[in-house]
Design a protein around this motif. Sequence first.
Motif, mmCIF file in Angstrom:
data_model
loop_
_atom_site.group_PDB
_atom_site.id
_atom_site.type_symbol
_atom_site.label_atom_id
_atom_site.label_comp_id
_atom_site.label_asym_id
_atom_site.label_seq_id
_atom_site.Cartn_x
_atom_site.Cartn_y
_atom_site.Cartn_z
ATOM 1 N N UNK A 80 90.117 1.380 47.968
ATOM 2 C CA UNK A 80 90.394 2.745 48.426
ATOM 3 C C UNK A 80 89.175 3.644 48.212
ATOM 4 N N UNK A 81 88.514 3.468 47.080
ATOM 5 C CA UNK A 81 87.322 4.292 46.806
ATOM 6 C C UNK A 81 86.204 3.904 47.759
ATOM 7 N N UNK A 82 86.061 2.578 48.037
ATOM 8 C CA UNK A 82 85.003 2.142 48.931
ATOM 9 C C UNK A 82 85.201 2.701 50.336
ATOM 10 N N UNK A 83 86.464 2.920 50.726
ATOM 11 C CA UNK A 83 86.715 3.415 52.081
ATOM 12 C C UNK A 83 86.252 4.850 52.238
ATOM 13 N N UNK A 84 86.126 5.575 51.163
ATOM 14 C CA UNK A 84 85.671 6.963 51.206
ATOM 15 C C UNK A 84 86.788 7.936 51.450
ATOM 16 N N UNK A 85 87.935 7.461 51.828
ATOM 17 C CA UNK A 85 89.087 8.337 52.050
ATOM 18 C C UNK A 85 90.195 7.858 51.150
ATOM 19 N N UNK A 86 90.420 8.526 50.072
ATOM 20 C CA UNK A 86 91.427 8.045 49.126
ATOM 21 C C UNK A 86 92.051 9.238 48.429
ATOM 22 N N UNK A 87 93.207 8.896 47.884
ATOM 23 C CA UNK A 87 93.951 9.888 47.100
ATOM 24 C C UNK A 87 93.607 9.656 45.636
#
Length: 899
Positions: A80-87
């Motif tokens: 999730x962090x690698x995707x750049x869009x995370x909660x």
Amino acid sequence: MPLAYGLAAVVGLVLCLTWGALQVQVTLAGFLNGESLWSKAQKQAVIDLTAYARSGEADRLEGFRRNYQVIRTDRWAREAIDSGHYDKHAVADAFRRGGVIPAAIPGMIFILDHFAQAPYVGEALSDWRSVDTSIDELNTIADQLQRAYAQGPLSPEEAVRQRTRIDVLNNFIQPRSDDFSLQIALGAAWLGKVLFISVLLTALLASLLWVRMAQRILAGIRGTEERYRLLFDSAADAIVMVDEVHGRILGANRTAGTWSGRDPHGLVGMNFHDLFVEGSMRSAGSSTIGLLRAANGLVRTVETHSNLTTWGTQPMRQAIMRDISDRVAMEQERRIAAEALASVAEGVIIADSERRVTTVNAAHTRITGYTLQYLQHHRFDELRRMADGSPLPASIWDMVAEGGNWVGEVQSWRSDGSSYPELLSISAIRNSEGRVQHYVAVITDITRSKADRQRLEYMVAHDPLTGLATRSEFQRHCAQAIEAAGRISGAAAVLFVDLDAFKAVNDSYSHAIGDRLLVKVAQRIRRELGEQDVASRIGGDEFTVLLGGLRTREQAGQFASRLLQSLSEPMLIGDYEIVMSASIGIAGYPLDGADPVTLIANADAAMYAAKTQERNTFRFYTPLMHADARMRLMLGADLRQALIRDEFHLVFQPSVELRTGRIVAVEALLRWRHPERGELMPDEFIPLAESLGLIRRIDAWTMRAVCAQIRQWDEAKLPPMRVALNASAATFGHPGFIDGVKQALQASQVSPKRLLFEITESAILRLGEATEQTMHALHALGIGIAIDDFGTGYSSLAYLKLSGIDYLKIDRSFVMDLPDSANDVAIVEAMLAIAKSLGMCTIAEGIETAAQHEFLLRAGCAEGQGYYYARGLPPVEIERMLSPNPRHEPSRLRLVPPK
């Protein structure tokens, strides 16, 4: 304050960096914790799956599923962090479920989001990602094993195959898991170094900036302090910082050190009040005035202003001292000037340039009676006139305006309308341009001084005792008379009058009687004067008379005869009737002199001739008289040199014991070997020595010579005998007489009993009380005293009661007619009786015949002197006569007639 703010900023920055480093460390700890959980979950998943494959136990499968879920949750959060869009909350919740330390979760998310490619972090994440497929295969194996065990027991071959697959996957995962742990550890170590270096560099940079700022601030402070110190030390006033509690000096400027005579640093620690003279400080409003004392004793007046302040936490008083010595001196001068103006005895007027009065002192009001209120509307010269009644001339104001000072006598008026003579002095005060700004007038009431001056002029011109003219006034009248006589070819004469034996009156009665006698004489002289005649008293008993308007010199002789007749009449002075006579000398103009001094001198010479030849007469001046006077002057000059040239010598006249004819004493007689006039007797020069003030020196020489002669006779083994010597009244009454006698005796080693002092009756009377004191002193020394010329004076017999008198000498005037004169016989017998009753030894003088010798022997006289025995002999003759082995011994000395 800037330094404090900068230091606070540096400390805050360091704290912030430290806090950041701590947060990073917590994050790394979270990483390490997460790595530990992931690695543990991965290993435990392999173990549980291997055990499940062997045994088929459901607990093992559940353990695998639980560990796999942890690995799966971490993987989801990472992806999730690698995707750049995370909660962030979902990711944080996922890490929390995975067992990561909550405090480290935000840091882990920040690093994974922003520093995924950082050193060691990227390698660790690569290792983490590389095992994702292998872990998924482990989950696939778990599913297969679960289905297989659901159908029944797993065959050994299948179990071996699955375990082999698990081992192969484990062999792949295990190195990467270890490398992940290693990279995370290395990354943590590297990041710790980076954080330490960053914090250190940041702290150093911040400290450097703070130091630079501190240097600039301190430089500014130092410059400010130097400027303050420069102002502090260069201040003209003395500044002292004083401890308010203890009164000690904390600091002082250079002026304070200079004034106190000490180094400024040496003042530190001293008590502030010790700088001042004790008791000199006094309050003067908001300040104090005292005397500042320097180390060298110099004192100056200072005014001190002080204010209270705080130096740190210490209460301190700043004292500023100002030298007001000049101001005090000026104030004192102004006060003295004001007091002097108010108290001066002379009146003072200060007027403006128009001479209108602006100020007067109290003395002016007292003298004139005018008040300042009245005079302020008047000019001060309106009430003054010149002595002749004319107004003050304009020349006065011109003189004052030119810088002069006018002083003169004027006539002034008082408020009651009366006038009085006034001495007026006017001067001017000018402005800077030289114009007259004020007039200063000083007035003095000279009413009394004029009367005093007239009285003084009278006293200067007249003798205070007799009221006759003085010498200077007489000479002035004499000059006028000579001038008048010269105009009409007339004559004038000067009479020099000297009273005969006036000294005897003073000695016999008193000086007060003598003064009254002089007043009587002046009255009788004034009684004989004409309108043009003037009389003066020029000495003790010497008078001069000026006769003007004469036709012949004989008229002066007639006046002198009348004056002698008048002066010879008895004069009643108190209870005494005194008969006087006078000797008068006359010198006339133009024959005997053409000026007052010459006439008076010539009249004096004529008077001396009259007194010498015949008293109670007058003589006219002749030039021969001055020759005699010049001879006296020359003799006086020679007498002054006689002691220096050793021209005096002594002869000795024996004194014979009448009963045995034995020489018992000698009398020392003084002689003067004058280089031109030969040997002179005492009567020729002793009176002159007394008048010239030389008699004491001659008496002192005689004393030394007598003592030396006695010493010489004693060395020659002569029989001891008494030596008599005469003492004048001036010597006998001098305070140093006794000391001189002691010194002479001590120097010659002569016994005092060998000396006998002879003093005349008149000298005893002249000395008064001093006579008895001197006699007591001589008697205490053992020196004998004889009264010489007894019976020839003017006194009573009271002085015979004085103690210390050993001998009484009968004068030759009573011996010369013995034994034929009945009067002389009676007088001598009375003297001998008195002497016998008083226990005195008698000595008769002037014995020249055997009849005189026999009478005195029968009458009881002890000793005798005279030519019947011997004249005055030189010392060698006395030595021959008294020698123990004389060549011839006559039975009696023959009469030796005088030369």
